[in-house]
Design a protein around this motif. Structure first.
Motif, PDB file in Angstrom:
ATOM      1  N   TYR A 158       0.870  -1.179   0.000  1.00  0.00           N
ATOM      2  CA  TYR A 158       0.000   0.000   0.000  1.00  0.00           C
ATOM      3  C   TYR A 158       0.905   1.226   0.000  1.00  0.00           C
ATOM      4  O   TYR A 158       1.741   1.386   0.881  1.00  0.00           O
ATOM      5  N   ASN A 159       0.751   2.051  -1.013  1.00  0.00           N
ATOM      6  CA  ASN A 159       1.563   3.264  -1.135  1.00  0.00           C
ATOM      7  C   ASN A 159       0.868   4.397  -0.378  1.00  0.00           C
ATOM      8  O   ASN A 159      -0.197   4.873  -0.776  1.00  0.00           O
ATOM      9  N   ILE A 160       1.455   4.824   0.744  1.00  0.00           N
ATOM     10  CA  ILE A 160       0.860   5.858   1.605  1.00  0.00           C
ATOM     11  C   ILE A 160       0.673   7.175   0.844  1.00  0.00           C
ATOM     12  O   ILE A 160      -0.318   7.874   1.021  1.00  0.00           O
ATOM     13  N   ASN A 161       1.629   7.498  -0.031  1.00  0.00           N
ATOM     14  CA  ASN A 161       1.584   8.785  -0.738  1.00  0.00           C
ATOM     15  C   ASN A 161       0.456   8.854  -1.767  1.00  0.00           C
ATOM     16  O   ASN A 161      -0.230   9.864  -1.888  1.00  0.00           O
ATOM     17  N   THR A 162       0.261   7.752  -2.509  1.00  0.00           N
ATOM     18  CA  THR A 162      -0.747   7.778  -3.590  1.00  0.00           C
ATOM     19  C   THR A 162      -2.060   7.116  -3.185  1.00  0.00           C
ATOM     20  O   THR A 162      -3.084   7.304  -3.850  1.00  0.00           O
ATOM     21  N   GLY A 163      -2.023   6.312  -2.104  1.00  0.00           N
ATOM     22  CA  GLY A 163      -3.231   5.596  -1.680  1.00  0.00           C
ATOM     23  C   GLY A 163      -3.557   4.412  -2.575  1.00  0.00           C
ATOM     24  O   GLY A 163      -4.654   3.858  -2.529  1.00  0.00           O
ATOM     25  N   LYS A 164      -2.570   4.008  -3.400  1.00  0.00           N
ATOM     26  CA  LYS A 164      -2.797   2.895  -4.324  1.00  0.00           C
ATOM     27  C   LYS A 164      -2.141   1.607  -3.814  1.00  0.00           C
ATOM     28  O   LYS A 164      -1.166   1.660  -3.059  1.00  0.00           O
ATOM     29  N   THR A 165      -2.693   0.486  -4.281  1.00  0.00           N
ATOM     30  CA  THR A 165      -2.153  -0.834  -3.907  1.00  0.00           C
ATOM     31  C   THR A 165      -1.546  -1.479  -5.145  1.00  0.00           C
ATOM     32  O   THR A 165      -2.137  -1.439  -6.224  1.00  0.00           O
ATOM     33  N   MET A 166      -0.367  -2.048  -4.992  1.00  0.00           N
ATOM     34  CA  MET A 166       0.274  -2.756  -6.117  1.00  0.00           C
ATOM     35  C   MET A 166       0.944  -4.028  -5.620  1.00  0.00           C
ATOM     36  O   MET A 166       1.216  -4.162  -4.420  1.00  0.00           O
ATOM     37  N   GLU A 167       1.164  -4.977  -6.535  1.00  0.00           N
ATOM     38  CA  GLU A 167       1.864  -6.213  -6.160  1.00  0.00           C
ATOM     39  C   GLU A 167       3.252  -5.839  -5.666  1.00  0.00           C
ATOM     40  O   GLU A 167       3.886  -4.926  -6.210  1.00  0.00           O
ATOM     41  N   ILE A 168       3.716  -6.550  -4.648  1.00  0.00           N
ATOM     42  CA  ILE A 168       4.993  -6.192  -4.024  1.00  0.00           C
ATOM     43  C   ILE A 168       6.153  -6.309  -5.019  1.00  0.00           C
ATOM     44  O   ILE A 168       7.126  -5.550  -4.960  1.00  0.00           O
ATOM     45  N   GLU A 169       6.017  -7.240  -5.978  1.00  0.00           N
ATOM     46  CA  GLU A 169       7.063  -7.394  -7.010  1.00  0.00           C
ATOM     47  C   GLU A 169       7.139  -6.156  -7.900  1.00  0.00           C
ATOM     48  O   GLU A 169       8.218  -5.724  -8.302  1.00  0.00           O
ATOM     49  N   ASP A 170       5.953  -5.557  -8.192  1.00  0.00           N
ATOM     50  CA  ASP A 170       5.929  -4.326  -9.003  1.00  0.00           C
ATOM     51  C   ASP A 170       6.529  -3.164  -8.231  1.00  0.00           C
ATOM     52  O   ASP A 170       7.179  -2.287  -8.803  1.00  0.00           O
ATOM     53  N   ALA A 171       6.325  -3.177  -6.903  1.00  0.00           N
ATOM     54  CA  ALA A 171       6.903  -2.129  -6.052  1.00  0.00           C
ATOM     55  C   ALA A 171       8.424  -2.207  -6.074  1.00  0.00           C
ATOM     56  O   ALA A 171       9.120  -1.180  -6.081  1.00  0.00           O
ATOM     57  N   LEU A 172       8.933  -3.438  -6.101  1.00  0.00           N
ATOM     58  CA  LEU A 172      10.392  -3.640  -6.178  1.00  0.00           C
ATOM     59  C   LEU A 172      10.906  -3.134  -7.520  1.00  0.00           C
ATOM     60  O   LEU A 172      11.915  -2.427  -7.595  1.00  0.00           O
ATOM     61  N   PHE A 173      10.185  -3.480  -8.586  1.00  0.00           N
ATOM     62  CA  PHE A 173      10.578  -3.074  -9.933  1.00  0.00           C
ATOM     63  C   PHE A 173      10.557  -1.546 -10.073  1.00  0.00           C
ATOM     64  O   PHE A 173      11.429  -0.956 -10.700  1.00  0.00           O
ATOM     65  N   ALA A 174       9.554  -0.929  -9.428  1.00  0.00           N
ATOM     66  CA  ALA A 174       9.420   0.537  -9.499  1.00  0.00           C
ATOM     67  C   ALA A 174      10.359   1.242  -8.518  1.00  0.00           C
ATOM     68  O   ALA A 174      10.314   2.470  -8.381  1.00  0.00           O
ATOM     69  N   LYS A 175      11.176   0.458  -7.804  1.00  0.00           N
ATOM     70  CA  LYS A 175      12.160   0.978  -6.845  1.00  0.00           C
ATOM     71  C   LYS A 175      11.526   1.716  -5.665  1.00  0.00           C
ATOM     72  O   LYS A 175      12.129   2.624  -5.093  1.00  0.00           O
ATOM     73  N   LEU A 176      10.293   1.338  -5.317  1.00  0.00           N
ATOM     74  CA  LEU A 176       9.659   1.925  -4.124  1.00  0.00           C
ATOM     75  C   LEU A 176      10.240   1.264  -2.880  1.00  0.00           C
ATOM     76  O   LEU A 176      10.192   1.812  -1.789  1.00  0.00           O
ATOM     77  N   ILE A 177      10.756   0.053  -3.070  1.00  0.00           N
ATOM     78  CA  ILE A 177      11.449  -0.672  -1.988  1.00  0.00           C
ATOM     79  C   ILE A 177      12.736  -1.254  -2.552  1.00  0.00           C
ATOM     80  O   ILE A 177      12.836  -1.485  -3.760  1.00  0.00           O
ATOM     81  N   THR A 178      13.712  -1.505  -1.672  1.00  0.00           N
ATOM     82  CA  THR A 178      14.985  -2.078  -2.129  1.00  0.00           C
ATOM     83  C   THR A 178      14.901  -3.598  -2.177  1.00  0.00           C
ATOM     84  O   THR A 178      13.975  -4.201  -1.609  1.00  0.00           O
TER      85      THR A 178
END
Length: 473
Positions: free
Chosen positions: A118-138
């Motif tokens: 869950y992205n606090i800034n945008t309020g959107k939910t994405m698959e954790i793998e996509d979050a890794l790809f988008a560099k939201l997490i290391t």
């Protein structure tokens, strides 16, 4: 082998390098745009062996962190995630976009976790793998949460929130406690279907006496009716002894323990009326998470039914059922996979004991043995071989009992000793003149076995002299 032999094998027997089953990972050369299986690249020495073995090891142990497709650095033989290749300027942003369109598997994981961020800034939910790809997490943050999910799937919620202070991914309950999210955000996130779902359900529902509601273990935890520590203990106990848990358990909120509905009635945690209402609402309440696999033979009807069915139909009393569970915990060897119901006192006895006590006729005993061979198979495999010291013939313990080589009281006494002192019983036992079972060493002392036989046994059957449970010395 020499390098020359290696080259010859590579040329004439290429299958020597091929795995029995390809792993499915593909490599892309960004310059030629050529793609090939990782095994082919390894065979043709296009990648470093260390990189190949590292990927294979990760695939074996942590497939959740392995991509379906990687970028090949043809100069160094290295393998990179596409975003790493962009960062290191191995590819340009234009090539990056082009490759993602041609090979969407470059951002896909071999074994998706089923978790969401869950992205606090945008309020959107994405698959954790996509979050890794988008560099939201290391990568490290991703691997930490994956490790936790893999080892505790029943207490890991599907939705995680990123805590910027600790650089950790936490569930919404933890995020709220740490003040990472405010009450308004908490209520908003809670509406997400994944927010309070665990990766793997516990498989047991809880009856709450105070409210008369039935909740899953996960919901009870999310509503703070049980602590995370209690949930952990429930999961641990269900995994080690699923047959001791029914599909509905009653929560003792004060003691933070769960008990079966039958036990709850016995201890007055719930009333008889509540118990009856529960049975009407959920007829499967007493069904165990995992059936015991024991059948009960009823001499009156001449049929055998699973123990759970016998309990539900009141053929078996609750006390007898709990006695059976107690025996399974303390003396599993003394419980057979088919037990005979005593027609007068309602207890459970083995078919052999039922014959000795004349509860069944020899003809019925033979019929039971023929119809249900499991009647002489103990619940927990014993793995002991019985020998006749004179003929040196051997039988399993059950066969020795069946062929009357040992009487039932010897068998029962032996199983009792086995449960109490397994470190004093060897995997080979000798039948003595009194039809008792003794160890080969005791047989030598009693003059039933020549001492040279011990050497012979040591040479040909060394494990026979091992005890069922090694001495803690």
């Amino acid at each position: 082998i020499t390098p020359e032999t290696y080259d010859k094998l590579n040329t004439y027997k290429p299958q020597i390098f091929s795995p029995a089953r390809p792993c499915g990972i593909v490599l892309v050369n960004p310059i030629t745009e050529e793609s090939f299986a990782i095994e082919t690249a390894f065979q043709n020495q296009l990648i470093r062996p260390a990189d190949f073995h590292s990927i294979m090891e990760k695939l074996e142990n942590n497939p959740e962190s392995v991509r379906k497709c990687y970028i090949l650095d043809s100069n160094s033989g290295g393998i990179h995630r596409i975003e790493e290749a962009l960062d290191s300027k191995l590819i340009t942003p234009e090539i990056f976009d082009s490759l993602i369109k041609q090979h969407p598997e470059l951002k896909q994981i071999m074994c998706p976790t089923g978790m969401f961020l869950y992205n606090i800034n945008t309020g959107k939910t994405m698959e954790i793998e996509d979050a890794l790809f988008a560099k939201l997490i290391t990568v490290q943050e991703f691997e930490n949460v994956v490790h936790r999910a893999k080892h505790n799937p029943k207490s890991t919620l599907k939705l995680v929130v990123f805590d910027p202070k600790s650089r950790q991914l936490c569930n919404i309950l933890e995020a709220f406690d740490k003040k990472v999210i405010v009450p308004k955000q908490y209520n908003e996130i809670k509406r997400n279907p994944y927010a309070l779902q665990t990766l793997k359900p516990v498989g047991v529902d809880l009856y709450i006496p105070e409210t008369c509601h039935i909740l899953s273990c996960e919901d009870a935890w999310c509503k703070a009716l049980i602590s995370e520590n209690t949930l952990g203990k429930i999961i641990e106990n269900i995994e080690s002894s699923p047959e001791l848990f029914s599909l509905i358990m009653v929560l003792d909120k004060e003691k933070q323990v769960i008990v079966t509905p039958l036990h709850a009635v016995d201890t007055s945690l719930i009333s008889v009326e509540e118990y009856n209402n529960l049975m009407c609402q959920r007829p499967d309440s007493l069904k165990p998470v995992k059936p015991l696999g024991i059948k009960i033979y009823d001499t009156v009807s001449g049929t055998a039914v699973p123990v759970e069915q016998a309990l539900q139909s009141s053929l078996l009393s609750e006390d007898t059922y709990f006695d059976l569970l107690n025996k399974l915990s303390n003396e599993p060897y003394s419980v057979m996979k088919l037990m005979v119901l005593h027609p007068t006192n309602g207890s459970l006895v083995s078919s052999q004991k039922a014959l000795e006590e004349k509860l069944i006729t020899p003809e019925l005993y033979t019929h039971i043995l023929k119809e249900y061979p499991a009647s002489i198979v103990s619940y927990q495999p014993i793995g002991i071989t019985v020998y006749d010291a004179n003929t040196w013939q051997s039988w399993s313990l059950g066969e020795a009992l069946q062929q009357n080589l040992i009487p039932h009281h010897t068998y029962a006494k032996f199983l009792h000793n086995l449960s109490k002192n397994p470190e004093q019983i060897t995997k080979m036992m000798i039948i003595d003149d009194r039809k008792q079972l003794i160890t080969p060493i005791d047989a030598v002392d009693a003059g039933k076995l020549d001492v040279t036989m011990i050497d012979n046994i040591k040479e040909h059957q060394p494990t026979s002299l091992e005890t069922v449970k090694p001495l803690p010395i």
